[in-house]
Write an enzyme that holds these catalytic residues in place. Structure first.
Site, PDB file in Angstrom:
ATOM      1  CE  LYS A 184     -16.368   2.994  -5.622  1.00 31.74           C
ATOM      2  NZ  LYS A 184     -14.926   3.011  -5.527  1.00 31.74           N
ATOM      3  CD  GLU A 232     -12.733   1.674  -7.839  1.00 30.97           C
ATOM      4  OE1 GLU A 232     -11.846   1.489  -7.005  1.00 30.97           O
ATOM      5  OE2 GLU A 232     -13.631   2.512  -7.679  1.00 30.97           O
ATOM      6  CG  HIS A 246      -4.591   7.127  -3.647  1.00 28.10           C
ATOM      7  ND1 HIS A 246      -5.915   7.430  -3.625  1.00 28.10           N
ATOM      8  CD2 HIS A 246      -4.501   5.911  -4.234  1.00 28.10           C
ATOM      9  CE1 HIS A 246      -6.605   6.439  -4.168  1.00 28.10           C
ATOM     10  NE2 HIS A 246      -5.779   5.508  -4.554  1.00 28.10           N
ATOM     11  CE  LYS A 249      -3.653   4.404  -7.963  1.00 29.51           C
ATOM     12  NZ  LYS A 249      -3.711   3.191  -7.172  1.00 29.51           N
ATOM     13  CE  LYS A 267     -10.648  10.380  -3.077  1.00 29.59           C
ATOM     14  NZ  LYS A 267     -11.772   9.678  -2.546  1.00 29.59           N
ATOM     15  CG  HIS A 274      -8.425   9.504  -7.604  1.00 32.28           C
ATOM     16  ND1 HIS A 274      -7.668  10.134  -6.654  1.00 32.28           N
ATOM     17  CD2 HIS A 274      -9.221   8.655  -6.918  1.00 32.28           C
ATOM     18  CE1 HIS A 274      -7.998   9.675  -5.445  1.00 32.28           C
ATOM     19  NE2 HIS A 274      -8.943   8.785  -5.585  1.00 32.28           N
ATOM     20  CG  ASP A 294     -14.959   8.152  -4.271  1.00 34.21           C
ATOM     21  OD1 ASP A 294     -14.170   8.582  -3.411  1.00 34.21           O
ATOM     22  OD2 ASP A 294     -15.056   6.944  -4.557  1.00 34.21           O
TER      23      ASP A 294
HETATM   24  C1  BG6 Z   1     -10.357   6.211  -3.517  1.00 34.66           C
HETATM   25  C2  BG6 Z   1     -11.840   6.208  -3.709  1.00 34.66           C
HETATM   26  O1  BG6 Z   1      -9.877   7.513  -3.444  1.00 34.66           O
HETATM   27  O2  BG6 Z   1      -9.739   5.534  -4.596  1.00 34.66           O
HETATM   28  C3  BG6 Z   1     -12.350   4.789  -3.794  1.00 34.66           C
HETATM   29  O3  BG6 Z   1     -12.464   6.877  -2.605  1.00 34.66           O
HETATM   30  C4  BG6 Z   1     -11.609   4.038  -4.875  1.00 34.66           C
HETATM   31  O4  BG6 Z   1     -13.765   4.774  -4.048  1.00 34.66           O
HETATM   32  C5  BG6 Z   1     -10.104   4.175  -4.684  1.00 34.66           C
HETATM   33  O5  BG6 Z   1     -11.984   2.669  -4.799  1.00 34.66           O
HETATM   34  C6  BG6 Z   1      -9.332   3.567  -5.825  1.00 34.66           C
HETATM   35  O6  BG6 Z   1      -7.979   3.632  -5.515  1.00 34.66           O
HETATM   36  P1  BG6 Z   1      -6.965   2.468  -5.958  1.00 34.66           P
HETATM   37  O7  BG6 Z   1      -5.629   2.982  -5.574  1.00 34.66           O
HETATM   38  O8  BG6 Z   1      -7.393   1.241  -5.235  1.00 34.66           O
HETATM   39  O9  BG6 Z   1      -7.176   2.361  -7.442  1.00 34.66           O
END
Ligand code: BG6
Length: 487
Positions: free
Chosen positions: A329, A219, A181, A185, A151, A243, A238
């Site tokens: 963030k 996060e 991704h 998980k 992405k 996601h 993002d």
């Molecule tokens: C990524 C984003 O795809 O996923 C990031 O670009 C984000 O900004 C991250 O921090 C979070 O992934 P995970 O697996 O660490 O929760």
């Protein structure tokens, strides 16, 4: 190391062409992931050819890979495994051009001495993706190849459609694996198991019993070296259009006819087709104070580092049930929670002051952390005289299975699936284009960004957005500590 069961690995040895081989994602996830897959025996014979803008040679790439493992591989690196892996690495600077890349791939395939297949992994920013695709086309590395794309898949509907049509000039849709991704998980896949392998919850998985749903991924991280990318992207592109919406589809979809790519994509895409366009009035955009003075950020930047929104899926199962999504963030906690709030019962028989309903409705909560957990909360009687009620919960932690060591990290799982040609956990061009379509009004008329303090839960207006409900996070009651024996 766990023994690899038969049929789990790819049918043919793989040659991986990794674009962006010295970049952040390659260091943090892809090289450690490939090392684990190789050393655990999932991908015997695999060769990896790094490609990037850096002018290094194969030894330079080996050094970069070794320091990536030292920094980010969270198991022990065994010396003989490393030597075997290092021997499989090669490198071609992108400036060397298609002929040099073709020569390196041909040499890798010849060294295998058996039939092999290609996996191209594009871990590059969107602006660089199409030139990598062109290079692969010119190098005639398209046949017997699959390509994994990262992405963002465009920045809006028009750019997503244009990107897909350019991609299709070189690769067929069946060759393209768009990775998200979050779907790799383990706990995300467990949503499918939980919903469709049990008879208990599916009958109540609808608007008659469910009041609202939260998908909450705060996060604590900041942006580090990703500021340049993020300034152009923001939290919605993002995290949400990628996601969070993919997870929403796993929660909301109808039972697929089979655990296979086409039926699963079809059900997910039906959810996306039923989504109502996101209304700007249902969105809170935030930016943490201090963001504008970070290096590489426009001092007037309107990029959101936080987003919370309400959306609806207008179908028979979900009409009228709000889905609240939040991510950002530099927030107070790092969590990945899905929380399902059930409708409350009439509380007529319980006397005033008994505590019934006082701690919110019954919740089914999925924690998508790597060591995932689930909980179902309910009211129970407090022991002793009279009728006082307390909120209690049934909890499960993945540790309890004793199989935590078997978990593949999300990228490992998805790389392995792409090598096997299994698209079940990948997203489709149609689905992505529809998600941009429902985002159009928001992208055209975004509400203003509101500042929030670092370490908070976002701008204050998030509470109005969710009222009369409340955000589950921060949790009022902590999870029970899991039994660590399986770790
Ligand atoms: C990524 C984003 O795809 O996923 C990031 O670009 C984000 O900004 C991250 O921090 C979070 O992934 P995970 O697996 O660490 O929760």
């Amino acid at each position: 190391m766990a023994k690899v069961p038969p049929g789990v690995g790819p049918q043919f040895p793989q040659v991986v062409v990794l674009f962006g081989a010295t970049g952040d994602l390659a260091k943090r996830k892809l090289l450690p992931g490939l090392f684990h897959l190789a050393s655990a025996g999932f991908i015997p014979g695999c060769r990896i050819i790094g490609v990037s803008l850096e002018d290094i040679d194969a030894d330079g790439f080996r050094e970069a890979a070794r320091s990536a493992l030292d920094a980010f591989f969270n198991r022990k690196v065994n010396a003989s495994d490393w030597e075997a892996f290092a021997a499989c690495l090669d490198y071609v600077p992108q400036s060397a051009g298609p002929a040099a890349l073709k020569a390196a791939v041909d040499a890798a395939r010849a060294s295998l001495g058996v039939e092999s297949r290609l996996l191209h992994y594009l871990s590059v920013p969107p602006s660089a993706a199409l030139s990598a695709v062109r290079m692969l086309g010119e190098a005639q590395l398209v046949e017997q190849a699959r390509i994994v794309m990262e992405k963002p898949f465009g920045v809006d509907l028009a750019s997503a459609v244009a990107l897909n049509s350019k991609l299709h000039e070189v690769f067929d849709e069946e060759q393209i694996f768009r990775i998200d991704h979050f779907l790799g998980k383990e706990p995300a896949q467990n949503i499918l198991a939980f919903r469709f392998a049990n008879g208990l919850f599916e009958p109540i998985w609808n608007r008659n019993f469910i009041d609202h749903i939260q998908i909450d991924v705060p996060e604590t991280l900041g942006l580090g070296k990703r500021v340049g990318f993020y300034e152009q992207t923001g939290a919605y592109r993002d995290m949400v259009v990628t996601h969070l919406f993919q997870i929403l589809a796993f929660i909301a979809m109808e039972p697929p006819t089979a655990l296979e790519p086409a039926p699963i994509s079809e059900e997910k895409n039906k959810v996306f087709r039923s989504m109502l366009p996101i209304q700007p009035a249902d969105v809170v955009r935030g930016q943490y104070s201090g963001y504008r003075s970070e290096e590489g950020v426009d001092p007037q930047s309107e990029t959101e580092t936080f987003i919370a929104l309400k959306c609806f899926i207008d179908n028979w199962r979900w009409a009228g049930v709000p889905f609240f999504l939040r991510t950002g963030k530099r927030l107070a906690e790092g969590q990945r929670i899905i929380s399902i709030a059930f409708r409350e019962p009439p509380k007529s028989m319980f006397p005033v002051g008994s505590g019934v309903g006082a701690q919110g409705p019954n919740h089914l909560t999925f924690d998508l952390a790597d060591a995932s957990k689930m909980s179902l909360s309910f009211y129970g009687k407090r022991p002793g005289p009279g009728m006082r009620l307390d909120k209690l919960s049934l909890q499960f932690a993945m540790h309890d299975t004793g199989l935590m060591g078997e978990v593949l990290e999300a990228y490992e799982r998805l790389i392995l699936d792409a090598m096997r040609g299994d698209r079940t956990l990948f997203t489709t061009a149609d689905g992505i284009e529809r998600l941009w379509q429902v985002s159009t009004q928001l992208l055209e008329s975004p509400p203003p960004v509101r500042l929030y303090e670092q370490g908070s839960w976002g701008p204050k207006s998030i509470h109005q957005l969710i009222a009369p409900h409340a955000w589950r996070l921060p949790f009022e009651r902590a999870w029970r500590a899991p039994n660590q024996s399986g770790a």
